[in-house]
Design a protein around this motif. Sequence first.
Motif, short mmCIF file in Angstrom:
data_model
loop_
_atom_site.label_atom_id
_atom_site.label_comp_id
_atom_site.label_asym_id
_atom_site.label_seq_id
_atom_site.Cartn_x
_atom_site.Cartn_y
_atom_site.Cartn_z
N LEU A 14 0.83 -1.21 0.00
CA LEU A 14 0.00 0.00 0.00
C LEU A 14 0.87 1.26 0.00
O LEU A 14 0.56 2.24 -0.70
N GLU A 15 1.96 1.23 0.76
CA GLU A 15 2.89 2.37 0.79
C GLU A 15 3.58 2.55 -0.56
O GLU A 15 3.72 3.66 -1.05
N THR A 16 4.00 1.46 -1.19
CA THR A 16 4.65 1.52 -2.50
C THR A 16 3.71 2.11 -3.54
O THR A 16 4.12 2.91 -4.39
N LEU A 17 2.43 1.74 -3.48
CA LEU A 17 1.43 2.26 -4.42
C LEU A 17 1.07 3.72 -4.12
O LEU A 17 0.52 4.40 -4.98
N GLY A 18 1.35 4.18 -2.90
CA GLY A 18 1.00 5.55 -2.51
C GLY A 18 -0.48 5.72 -2.22
O GLY A 18 -1.04 6.81 -2.39
N VAL A 19 -1.12 4.66 -1.77
CA VAL A 19 -2.57 4.66 -1.54
C VAL A 19 -3.04 5.81 -0.66
O VAL A 19 -4.07 6.43 -0.95
N SER A 20 -2.31 6.15 0.38
CA SER A 20 -2.76 7.20 1.29
C SER A 20 -2.85 8.57 0.61
O SER A 20 -3.53 9.47 1.11
N LYS A 21 -2.21 8.73 -0.55
CA LYS A 21 -2.24 10.01 -1.28
C LYS A 21 -3.33 10.03 -2.36
O LYS A 21 -3.55 11.05 -2.99
N TRP A 22 -3.99 8.90 -2.59
CA TRP A 22 -5.03 8.83 -3.61
C TRP A 22 -6.27 9.58 -3.13
O TRP A 22 -6.50 9.76 -1.93
N ALA A 23 -7.09 9.98 -4.07
CA ALA A 23 -8.37 10.62 -3.76
C ALA A 23 -9.27 9.64 -3.03
O ALA A 23 -9.04 8.42 -3.06
N THR A 24 -10.29 10.16 -2.36
CA THR A 24 -11.25 9.29 -1.68
C THR A 24 -12.65 9.55 -2.23
O THR A 24 -12.92 10.60 -2.82
N TRP A 25 -13.50 8.58 -2.04
CA TRP A 25 -14.88 8.65 -2.51
C TRP A 25 -15.76 7.88 -1.54
O TRP A 25 -15.35 6.84 -1.01
N LYS A 26 -16.97 8.42 -1.29
CA LYS A 26 -17.93 7.76 -0.40
C LYS A 26 -19.25 7.57 -1.14
O LYS A 26 -19.62 8.39 -1.99
N LYS A 27 -19.93 6.49 -0.79
CA LYS A 27 -21.24 6.22 -1.38
C LYS A 27 -22.10 5.51 -0.35
O LYS A 27 -21.65 4.56 0.31
N GLU A 28 -23.34 5.98 -0.22
CA GLU A 28 -24.29 5.38 0.70
C GLU A 28 -24.79 4.05 0.12
O GLU A 28 -24.56 3.73 -1.04
N VAL A 29 -25.52 3.31 0.95
CA VAL A 29 -26.12 2.05 0.51
C VAL A 29 -27.00 2.37 -0.70
O VAL A 29 -27.85 3.26 -0.65
N SER A 30 -26.77 1.65 -1.80
CA SER A 30 -27.48 1.95 -3.04
C SER A 30 -27.18 0.89 -4.10
O SER A 30 -26.31 0.04 -3.91
N VAL A 31 -27.89 0.98 -5.22
CA VAL A 31 -27.66 0.14 -6.38
C VAL A 31 -27.62 1.08 -7.58
O VAL A 31 -28.49 1.94 -7.72
N PHE A 32 -26.60 0.92 -8.45
CA PHE A 32 -26.49 1.81 -9.61
C PHE A 32 -25.59 1.18 -10.68
O PHE A 32 -24.71 0.39 -10.37
N PRO A 33 -25.82 1.56 -11.94
CA PRO A 33 -24.95 1.09 -13.02
C PRO A 33 -23.70 1.95 -13.11
O PRO A 33 -23.73 3.12 -12.70
N TRP A 34 -22.62 1.39 -13.64
CA TRP A 34 -21.38 2.17 -13.79
C TRP A 34 -20.55 1.62 -14.94
O TRP A 34 -20.54 0.42 -15.20
N VAL A 35 -19.86 2.52 -15.62
CA VAL A 35 -18.91 2.16 -16.66
C VAL A 35 -17.55 2.71 -16.24
O VAL A 35 -17.45 3.87 -15.81
N PHE A 36 -16.52 1.89 -16.33
CA PHE A 36 -15.16 2.32 -16.00
C PHE A 36 -14.45 2.72 -17.29
O PHE A 36 -13.98 1.85 -18.04
N PRO A 37 -14.33 4.04 -17.58
CA PRO A 37 -13.67 4.47 -18.82
C PRO A 37 -12.19 4.09 -18.85
O PRO A 37 -11.63 3.86 -19.89
N GLU A 38 -11.56 4.07 -17.68
CA GLU A 38 -10.16 3.68 -17.57
C GLU A 38 -10.02 2.72 -16.39
O GLU A 38 -10.94 2.58 -15.61
N GLN A 39 -8.87 2.07 -16.31
CA GLN A 39 -8.63 1.19 -15.18
C GLN A 39 -8.68 2.00 -13.89
O GLN A 39 -8.19 3.12 -13.82
N GLU A 40 -9.30 1.41 -12.88
CA GLU A 40 -9.33 2.02 -11.55
C GLU A 40 -8.79 1.01 -10.55
O GLU A 40 -9.14 -0.17 -10.61
N ILE A 41 -7.95 1.49 -9.64
CA ILE A 41 -7.51 0.69 -8.51
C ILE A 41 -8.09 1.36 -7.27
O ILE A 41 -7.98 2.58 -7.11
N ALA A 42 -8.72 0.58 -6.41
CA ALA A 42 -9.35 1.12 -5.21
C ALA A 42 -8.91 0.33 -3.98
O ALA A 42 -8.78 -0.90 -4.04
N TYR A 43 -8.70 1.06 -2.90
CA TYR A 43 -8.44 0.42 -1.61
C TYR A 43 -9.64 0.75 -0.72
O TYR A 43 -9.95 1.93 -0.49
#
Length: 107
Positions: A14-43
Motif C-alpha cells: 500500500l505504501e509503494t502504491l502511494g494509496v494514502s495520497k489517492w483521492a477518496t470517494w464515499k457512497k451510501e447504501v445503493s444500487v447503480f450502473p457504472w462504466v469504468f472508462p479507464e482502469q481504476e484501482i481502489a483500496y
Amino acid sequence: MSIQVEHAPSTSKLETLGVSKWATWKKEVSVFPWVFPEQEIAYILEGECVITPEGGTPVTFGKGDLVTFPAGLKASWEVKQSLHKHYKLDGNTLTQIWRRLKLKVCG
C-alpha cells in the motif's frame, strides 16, 4: 476483462502504491450502473459491495481489499454497507476527460 480483488494487501504494498495520497470517494447504501472508462484501482477503507459485470459473475469486496477494475468494464454496483475508498484512475486528467467524452458520444 475481470475484476481483481486482493484481500488484506501488505502495508508495504500500500505504501509503494502511494494509496494514502489517492483521492477518496464515499457512497451510501445503493444500487447503480457504472462504466469504468479507464482502469481504476481502489483500496476499500469501509463498507461492503457486490459488483456484477454485464454478463458476468458477481464479485464481493469490502474493508481492507485492494480492487482493480479494468478499463471498459460495464457493471452494476450494490453497495451493501456505506462505502469509503481511496482510488486511482489510470492516465492523467486530460485523458480521463477524453475517455468520458468518447463514452458519451460513442456509448
